[in-house]
Enzyme design. Sequence first.
Site, PDB file in Angstrom:
ATOM      1  N   SER A 159       0.830  -1.192   0.000  1.00  0.00           N
ATOM      2  CA  SER A 159       0.000   0.000   0.000  1.00  0.00           C
ATOM      3  C   SER A 159       0.876   1.259   0.000  1.00  0.00           C
ATOM      4  CB  SER A 159      -0.935  -0.046   1.216  1.00  0.00           C
ATOM      5  OG  SER A 159      -1.995   0.835   1.044  1.00  0.00           O
ATOM      6  N   ARG A 229     -11.866   6.567   9.546  1.00  0.00           N
ATOM      7  CA  ARG A 229     -11.348   5.211   9.587  1.00  0.00           C
ATOM      8  C   ARG A 229     -12.390   4.198   9.107  1.00  0.00           C
ATOM      9  NH1 ARG A 229      -7.032   1.985   9.103  1.00  0.00           N
ATOM     10  NH2 ARG A 229      -7.141   0.157  10.435  1.00  0.00           N
ATOM     11  N   ASP A 325      -8.602  -6.604  -4.756  1.00  0.00           N
ATOM     12  CA  ASP A 325      -8.216  -5.289  -4.230  1.00  0.00           C
ATOM     13  C   ASP A 325      -8.742  -4.210  -5.173  1.00  0.00           C
ATOM     14  OD1 ASP A 325      -6.959  -2.996  -3.362  1.00  0.00           O
ATOM     15  OD2 ASP A 325      -4.960  -3.875  -3.213  1.00  0.00           O
ATOM     16  N   HIS A 358      -7.960  -5.302  -0.363  1.00  0.00           N
ATOM     17  CA  HIS A 358      -6.656  -4.663  -0.205  1.00  0.00           C
ATOM     18  C   HIS A 358      -5.887  -5.205   0.999  1.00  0.00           C
ATOM     19  CE1 HIS A 358      -3.636  -1.588  -0.476  1.00  0.00           C
ATOM     20  NE2 HIS A 358      -3.977  -1.044   0.671  1.00  0.00           N
ATOM     21  N   ASP A 359      -6.603  -5.478   2.078  1.00  0.00           N
ATOM     22  CA  ASP A 359      -5.960  -5.947   3.312  1.00  0.00           C
ATOM     23  C   ASP A 359      -5.312  -7.325   3.179  1.00  0.00           C
ATOM     24  OD1 ASP A 359      -6.117  -3.855   5.001  1.00  0.00           O
ATOM     25  OD2 ASP A 359      -7.834  -4.581   6.158  1.00  0.00           O
TER      26      ASP A 359
END
Lengths: 386, 215
Positions: A159, A229, A325, A358-359
Amino acid sequence: MSSIADTQKRPPLPGHHMVLGETDKLRLDSGVEFGPFTLAYQTYGELNADKSNAILVCHALTGDQYVADDVHPITGKEGWWREIVGPGKIIDTDKYFVICSNVIGGCLGSTGPKDINPETGKPWGLDFPVITIADMVRAQTMLIDALGIDTLFAVIGGSMGGMQVLEWCKSYPERVFAAAPIATSFRHSAQNIAFHEVGRQAVMADPDWCGGNYLLEGKKPARGLAVARMTAHITYLSQPALHRKFGRKLQNRGAITYSFDHDFQVESYLRHQGKSFVDRFDANSYLYITRAMDYFDLSMEYDGRLAEAFTGCKTRFCVISFSSDWCFTTAESRTLAHALNAASCNVSCVEIESDKGHDAFLLDEPDFHMVLSGFIEGAAQGRGLK
Amino acid sequence: MNNTVSNITSATPHSDRIRVDLQLIADMVEPGTRVLDIGCSDGELLGYLTRTKNVDGRGLELSNEGVRNCVAQGLPVMQGDADRDLGDYPDGAFDYAILSQTLQATQRPKEVLSELLRIGNKAIVSFPNFGHWRARFDLMFRGQMPQNPNLPIMWYETPNIHFCTVRDFVGLCREMNLKIERSMVLNESGSRVSMDSHSGFANFFGNQALFMLSK
């Protein structure tokens, strides 16, 4: 009462701190000469005699230097990449000397907007200069210089960490033997900038943000930062992963309540994510670091001709993306890999099948681990590391 | 990409053993050169060349699984295909561009061939020979598309869309003004058959053909 007092009462964070830029200041992209400043960093393993086994791990937006610690000093959890970094792991700390530094502008020990501006004696707040990914990397080079390391065996990160990896290769190619930019891009997309802007606006809309002076006012824009967040967290997951985990399941109740309480588990989960984030992250740091990512575009100074950013670069690359992602897509990674090819670079480019979004780069993904491990071992052979 | 050749290894002077037809390709490559292996599959040839000939090798592979396996062995490979992704490579970036058992599966074989010789000083190309007597037999007497150990997949499933005979290929090279540096025909197991590869015999008895081309 005062958050400044709180900060000062808190015991200093464990790990190393290095004061840099005392004589030669850090020249920021904005033109500001910045320094002295501190970088907080962790190291794992031992630097070998010829200093050829150093791996710099670059952390993501809300990551930090505690990449492989047993216990994070604030969250109490394991380091964020314990799956990958440690003795006998893929980035084997029995073999490599691993360095991870908190980025400049961060809030875990490196100089950032919550620190005291020596000229005013007050927290920097929005007087902190705007930083870029290149500034973060320039600060890291000063740390690497101070550690006496000339060439890094590898620079690895996901990232925003991957952006730093690419910046290293563009600006200091002779100092990087191998590079693994993971779940990243050579530029931040419009969609990603848009999500960041939503997050920043959420922070700024919180009355407790106080125009950025919340530390002086003894306040904390916790609600705004939590919303930022929550939004960001959704973008790090995939639609199927979110649905698999929560579906439409209700939170500790048999039926919907006809209210705005957190009826759904997914709501409860996001609220928890937001709430726990504000305990460990500074709102202004969040603004600064998201901005740095937005400004990132390696092709900009070459009028969009990305390949020119890597002309003559001898680094070997392994570009890794994840199929689900949608923040940093495989298409972006392929564009990067094609540019590296066009620059005659040594490049591998792999898409890992995963539905974790993405994680995925932070999670247990055996195929990803297999690829990264093979790349690092191949590079170690190329570098003559035993 | 599809591999039409069965997995037989040859006795070679190296400790490393690879499929016989790949060994013949490897033998054409000078040590210490730059090589692009297009359709490199699991990296058998690329790994061999890297280990035993000290080449600076790169691979391009369509299947994700192939790419993953290659990179896990430390080979620099990227996902891509011969039709779409050769355009990125600079002119003369490689000493050899290798296309093994893949030409017949490309959309535009002629363009691919010319790309090979743009990015590589030499191209090494192998393909199944549709002029082989069994293929002729199948068409002539069975009235069916050829199916044999060399071409095991049914017509409706095969990725092979541009079949040619050895003679067709030589004709294309002539039309494109490509120089045939070396050529040979191989039998069913991938071993070299000693006959003039331009002859009608070769076109009749060769299972596969292997060419090294230059401009």
